[in-house]
Design a protein around this motif. Structure first.
Motif, PDB file in Angstrom:
ATOM      1  N   HIS A   1       8.517  -6.578 -11.398  1.00  0.00           N
ATOM      2  CA  HIS A   1       8.854  -7.862 -10.789  1.00  0.00           C
ATOM      3  C   HIS A   1       7.630  -8.470 -10.129  1.00  0.00           C
ATOM      4  CE1 HIS A   1      13.018  -7.206 -11.582  1.00  0.00           C
ATOM      5  NE2 HIS A   1      13.137  -6.190 -10.753  1.00  0.00           N
ATOM      6  N   GLN A   2       7.678  -9.794  -9.985  1.00  0.00           N
ATOM      7  CA  GLN A   2       6.600 -10.472  -9.261  1.00  0.00           C
ATOM      8  C   GLN A   2       6.657 -10.066  -7.787  1.00  0.00           C
ATOM      9  OE1 GLN A   2       6.187 -14.703  -9.915  1.00  0.00           O
ATOM     10  NE2 GLN A   2       5.532 -15.013  -7.784  1.00  0.00           N
ATOM     11  N   MET A   3       5.507  -9.651  -7.260  1.00  0.00           N
ATOM     12  CA  MET A   3       5.435  -9.303  -5.836  1.00  0.00           C
ATOM     13  C   MET A   3       4.861 -10.446  -5.011  1.00  0.00           C
ATOM     14  SD  MET A   3       6.038  -6.769  -3.636  1.00  0.00           S
ATOM     15  CE  MET A   3       6.854  -8.075  -2.743  1.00  0.00           C
ATOM     16  N   ALA A   4       3.910 -11.191  -5.592  1.00  0.00           N
ATOM     17  CA  ALA A   4       3.300 -12.288  -4.829  1.00  0.00           C
ATOM     18  C   ALA A   4       4.360 -13.327  -4.487  1.00  0.00           C
ATOM     19  CB  ALA A   4       2.184 -12.926  -5.648  1.00  0.00           C
ATOM     20  N   PHE A   5       4.376 -13.779  -3.235  1.00  0.00           N
ATOM     21  CA  PHE A   5       5.306 -14.837  -2.788  1.00  0.00           C
ATOM     22  C   PHE A   5       6.761 -14.452  -3.074  1.00  0.00           C
ATOM     23  CE2 PHE A   5       1.233 -16.649  -4.039  1.00  0.00           C
ATOM     24  CZ  PHE A   5       0.823 -17.206  -2.837  1.00  0.00           C
ATOM     25  N   ASN A   6       7.073 -13.176  -2.896  1.00  0.00           N
ATOM     26  CA  ASN A   6       8.415 -12.706  -3.223  1.00  0.00           C
ATOM     27  C   ASN A   6       8.804 -11.582  -2.260  1.00  0.00           C
ATOM     28  OD1 ASN A   6      10.761 -12.682  -4.720  1.00  0.00           O
ATOM     29  ND2 ASN A   6       9.890 -11.660  -6.505  1.00  0.00           N
ATOM     30  N   ALA A   7      10.049 -11.108  -2.345  1.00  0.00           N
ATOM     31  CA  ALA A   7      10.505  -9.928  -1.598  1.00  0.00           C
ATOM     32  C   ALA A   7      11.382  -9.135  -2.559  1.00  0.00           C
ATOM     33  CB  ALA A   7      11.302 -10.350  -0.368  1.00  0.00           C
TER      34      ALA A   7
ATOM     35  N   GLY B   1      -0.198  -0.646  -6.195  1.00  0.00           N
ATOM     36  CA  GLY B   1       0.621  -1.650  -5.526  1.00  0.00           C
ATOM     37  C   GLY B   1      -0.257  -2.725  -4.902  1.00  0.00           C
ATOM     38  N   VAL B   2      -1.344  -2.290  -4.283  1.00  0.00           N
ATOM     39  CA  VAL B   2      -2.288  -3.237  -3.678  1.00  0.00           C
ATOM     40  C   VAL B   2      -2.881  -4.134  -4.762  1.00  0.00           C
ATOM     41  CG1 VAL B   2      -4.528  -3.400  -2.496  1.00  0.00           C
ATOM     42  CG2 VAL B   2      -2.832  -1.713  -1.728  1.00  0.00           C
ATOM     43  N   ASP B   3      -3.309  -3.535  -5.869  1.00  0.00           N
ATOM     44  CA  ASP B   3      -3.914  -4.306  -6.959  1.00  0.00           C
ATOM     45  C   ASP B   3      -2.917  -5.315  -7.533  1.00  0.00           C
ATOM     46  OD1 ASP B   3      -6.187  -2.863  -6.602  1.00  0.00           O
ATOM     47  OD2 ASP B   3      -5.834  -1.485  -8.279  1.00  0.00           O
ATOM     48  N   ASP B   4      -1.666  -4.886  -7.691  1.00  0.00           N
ATOM     49  CA  ASP B   4      -0.630  -5.783  -8.214  1.00  0.00           C
ATOM     50  C   ASP B   4      -0.523  -7.040  -7.362  1.00  0.00           C
ATOM     51  OD1 ASP B   4       0.544  -4.997 -10.571  1.00  0.00           O
ATOM     52  OD2 ASP B   4       2.528  -4.612  -9.719  1.00  0.00           O
ATOM     53  N   LEU B   5      -0.440  -6.848  -6.050  1.00  0.00           N
ATOM     54  CA  LEU B   5      -0.264  -8.007  -5.164  1.00  0.00           C
ATOM     55  C   LEU B   5      -1.492  -8.922  -5.214  1.00  0.00           C
ATOM     56  CD1 LEU B   5       1.187  -9.694  -3.068  1.00  0.00           C
ATOM     57  CD2 LEU B   5       0.318  -8.155  -1.289  1.00  0.00           C
TER      58      LEU B   5
ATOM     59  N   SER C   1       0.827  -1.214   0.000  1.00  0.00           N
ATOM     60  CA  SER C   1       0.000   0.000   0.000  1.00  0.00           C
ATOM     61  C   SER C   1       0.859   1.260   0.000  1.00  0.00           C
ATOM     62  CB  SER C   1      -0.954   0.006   1.188  1.00  0.00           C
ATOM     63  OG  SER C   1      -0.237  -0.195   2.393  1.00  0.00           O
ATOM     64  N   GLY C   2       2.130   1.140   0.392  1.00  0.00           N
ATOM     65  CA  GLY C   2       3.043   2.277   0.304  1.00  0.00           C
ATOM     66  C   GLY C   2       3.198   2.754  -1.133  1.00  0.00           C
ATOM     67  N   ALA C   3       2.960   1.854  -2.074  1.00  0.00           N
ATOM     68  CA  ALA C   3       3.037   2.219  -3.498  1.00  0.00           C
ATOM     69  C   ALA C   3       1.654   2.583  -4.039  1.00  0.00           C
ATOM     70  CB  ALA C   3       3.636   1.070  -4.288  1.00  0.00           C
ATOM     71  N   GLY C   4       0.692   2.794  -3.144  1.00  0.00           N
ATOM     72  CA  GLY C   4      -0.636   3.226  -3.561  1.00  0.00           C
ATOM     73  C   GLY C   4      -1.541   2.083  -3.975  1.00  0.00           C
TER      74      GLY C   4
ATOM     75  N   ALA D   1      15.732  -1.003   2.227  1.00  0.00           N
ATOM     76  CA  ALA D   1      14.264  -0.974   2.150  1.00  0.00           C
ATOM     77  C   ALA D   1      13.773  -2.072   1.220  1.00  0.00           C
ATOM     78  CB  ALA D   1      13.790   0.391   1.661  1.00  0.00           C
ATOM     79  N   VAL D   2      12.882  -2.903   1.733  1.00  0.00           N
ATOM     80  CA  VAL D   2      12.419  -4.086   1.004  1.00  0.00           C
ATOM     81  C   VAL D   2      10.885  -4.121   0.977  1.00  0.00           C
ATOM     82  CG1 VAL D   2      12.492  -6.617   0.927  1.00  0.00           C
ATOM     83  CG2 VAL D   2      14.482  -5.337   1.753  1.00  0.00           C
ATOM     84  N   ARG D   3      10.344  -4.418  -0.180  1.00  0.00           N
ATOM     85  CA  ARG D   3       8.890  -4.571  -0.309  1.00  0.00           C
ATOM     86  C   ARG D   3       8.530  -6.041  -0.135  1.00  0.00           C
ATOM     87  NH1 ARG D   3       6.026  -0.121  -0.351  1.00  0.00           N
ATOM     88  NH2 ARG D   3       6.789   0.725  -2.315  1.00  0.00           N
ATOM     89  N   ILE D   4       7.538  -6.303   0.697  1.00  0.00           N
ATOM     90  CA  ILE D   4       7.094  -7.692   0.911  1.00  0.00           C
ATOM     91  C   ILE D   4       5.597  -7.808   0.614  1.00  0.00           C
ATOM     92  CG2 ILE D   4       8.912  -8.232   2.590  1.00  0.00           C
ATOM     93  CD1 ILE D   4       6.587  -7.948   4.740  1.00  0.00           C
ATOM     94  N   PRO D   5       5.112  -9.033   0.422  1.00  0.00           N
ATOM     95  CA  PRO D   5       3.706  -9.210   0.040  1.00  0.00           C
ATOM     96  C   PRO D   5       2.728  -9.072   1.208  1.00  0.00           C
ATOM     97  CG  PRO D   5       4.971 -11.228  -0.322  1.00  0.00           C
ATOM     98  CD  PRO D   5       5.887 -10.271   0.340  1.00  0.00           C
ATOM     99  N   VAL D   6       2.689  -7.873   1.781  1.00  0.00           N
ATOM    100  CA  VAL D   6       1.743  -7.518   2.841  1.00  0.00           C
ATOM    101  C   VAL D   6       0.954  -6.318   2.328  1.00  0.00           C
ATOM    102  CG1 VAL D   6       1.717  -6.294   5.066  1.00  0.00           C
ATOM    103  CG2 VAL D   6       2.993  -8.419   4.841  1.00  0.00           C
ATOM    104  N   LEU D   7      -0.336  -6.237   2.654  1.00  0.00           N
ATOM    105  CA  LEU D   7      -1.132  -5.119   2.131  1.00  0.00           C
ATOM    106  C   LEU D   7      -0.923  -3.832   2.935  1.00  0.00           C
ATOM    107  CD1 LEU D   7      -4.527  -6.861   1.248  1.00  0.00           C
ATOM    108  CD2 LEU D   7      -2.724  -6.111  -0.325  1.00  0.00           C
TER     109      LEU D   7
END
Ligand code: 11C
Length: 341
Positions: free
Chosen positions: A195-201, A164-168, A158-161, A239-245
């Motif tokens: 990049h793939q966000m689901a099941f990824n970091a 970002g939420v829709d992508d995940l 959600s930090g990416a708006g 800073a790392v993006r993880i698959p959390v909403l």
């Protein structure tokens, strides 16, 4: 007394939360003006049981406004914040455009509320990952001084708006259905590669700078120094993006100037405003994004002394990135100003 409030970016993820927060906190709103770009004009938004129509964000819309909360992106703030100030409003800006301008206070009310009074019309709201870290570190900074911070973030999409939420969500569905995974936005909407966000970091939030750090990481360096008013603090972020909403988490390691007592550290954190300590290993209690979502506090757990450095301390810090990291911090600044009038 009542105050006329404008929310710019009223239909966006943070703007919506600002409106909800104004309602929940029963902020003394006189007139409420909901502003957005032309394509959102006419949309309806509820506030305290009443329907409001979104109007176009243009200079005249700020006539008579006391507080203008901006959450519509940097270019809108750049263009319209000075117009709002010219018309007598105090601007609380959630974008990064004014944060490092020396005359603009960069404020987290639990940390540097004194900076508010120095404003010349614009007050900047820091980046979400900076806000929760400095709230957690403030009582320790005051008691022991901080020489060095090493922080790794685990940041919600959600930090990416909304994109970002829709992508995940879309990608998670695709993976589970055995379909092709197509990224459309993350890690950075404006860059060609997705990049793939689901099941990824993904170890990229925002674009990279010449020094090898991402813009998000450099915000944590520069904003932390400005908020504490201390150019000496060394900050090393990843800073790392993880698959959390919703809800950013951070593993924070600090080296203090003076030595500390661990029990006292715990007490200082427990007594500090805006912090809830959740740290009971026997009960498997520690903060997690799913429990922070929808709340205002910064949660601290896994408090432990470093094994090797005598003044090294480890913390795990979690908060709702859209609330304390954005909408609530902005409304909290406005509340603070109203209270100290
Ligand atoms: C993220 N921290 O999680 C970013 C979003 O400077 O206000 C907020 C960017 C900012 O992607």
């Amino acid at each position: 007394e009542r105050y006329n409030v404008a929310v710019v970016g009223a239909t966006g993820a943070v703007g919506q939360k600002m409106i909800e927060t104004l309602e929940k906190r029963d902020f003394p709103v006189g007139e409420l003006r909901l502003l957005a770009s032309p394509r959102s004009v006419g949309q309806q938004v509820m506030f305290k049981g009443q329907t409001y129509k979104v109007e176009e964000a243009r200079p005249e819309a700020f006539e008579g406004i006391d507080f203008a909360l901006f959450a519509a992106g940097g270019s809108i703030s750049e263009k319209l914040a000075p117009e709002a100030v010219e018309r007598g409003a105090v601007v609380i800006d959630n974008t990064s455009v004014f944060r490092m301008v020396p005359e603009v206070p960069l404020v987290v009310p639990e940390v540097n509320p004194h900076a508010i009074s120095q404003h010349q019309g614009i007050i900047a709201n820091p980046n979400c990952s900076t806000i929760q870290m400095v709230v957690a570190l403030k009582p320790l900074y005051d008691a022991y001084g901080i020489e060095r911070i090493i922080v790794s973030t685990y940041q919600a999409v959600s930090g990416a708006g909304q994109k970002g939420v829709d992508d995940l969500l879309d990608q998670t569905r695709a993976v589970l259905n055995g379909e092709e995974v197509v990224g459309t936005h993350l890690p950075v909407g404006s860059q060609p590669k997705k990049h793939q966000m689901a099941f990824n970091a993904i170890p990229q939030i925002d674009v990279f700078e010449e020094n090898g750090f991402s813009k998000e990481e450099m915000k944590m360096v520069n904003e932390t120094r400005k908020i504490f008013g201390d150019q000496e603090i060394q900050v090393t972020p990843t800073a790392v993006r993880i698959p959390v909403l919703f809800g950013h988490a951070e593993a924070v390691y600090i080296e203090t100037e003076k030595s500390f007592d661990l029990e006292e550290v715990r007490q200082l954190l427990e007594q500090a405003p805006g912090i809830t300590v959740l740290d009971n290993l026997k009960e498997q209690e520690y903060p997690m994004p799913a429990m922070a979502e929808g709340t205002h506090d910064v949660y601290v757990g896994r408090i432990r002394r470093d094994l090797f450095h005598p003044r090294g301390l480890n913390l795990w810090v979690v908060s709702d990135n859209v609330l304390k990291g954005a909408a609530w911090n902005a409304v909290q600044i406005a509340e603070y100003m109203v209270k100290s009038k």
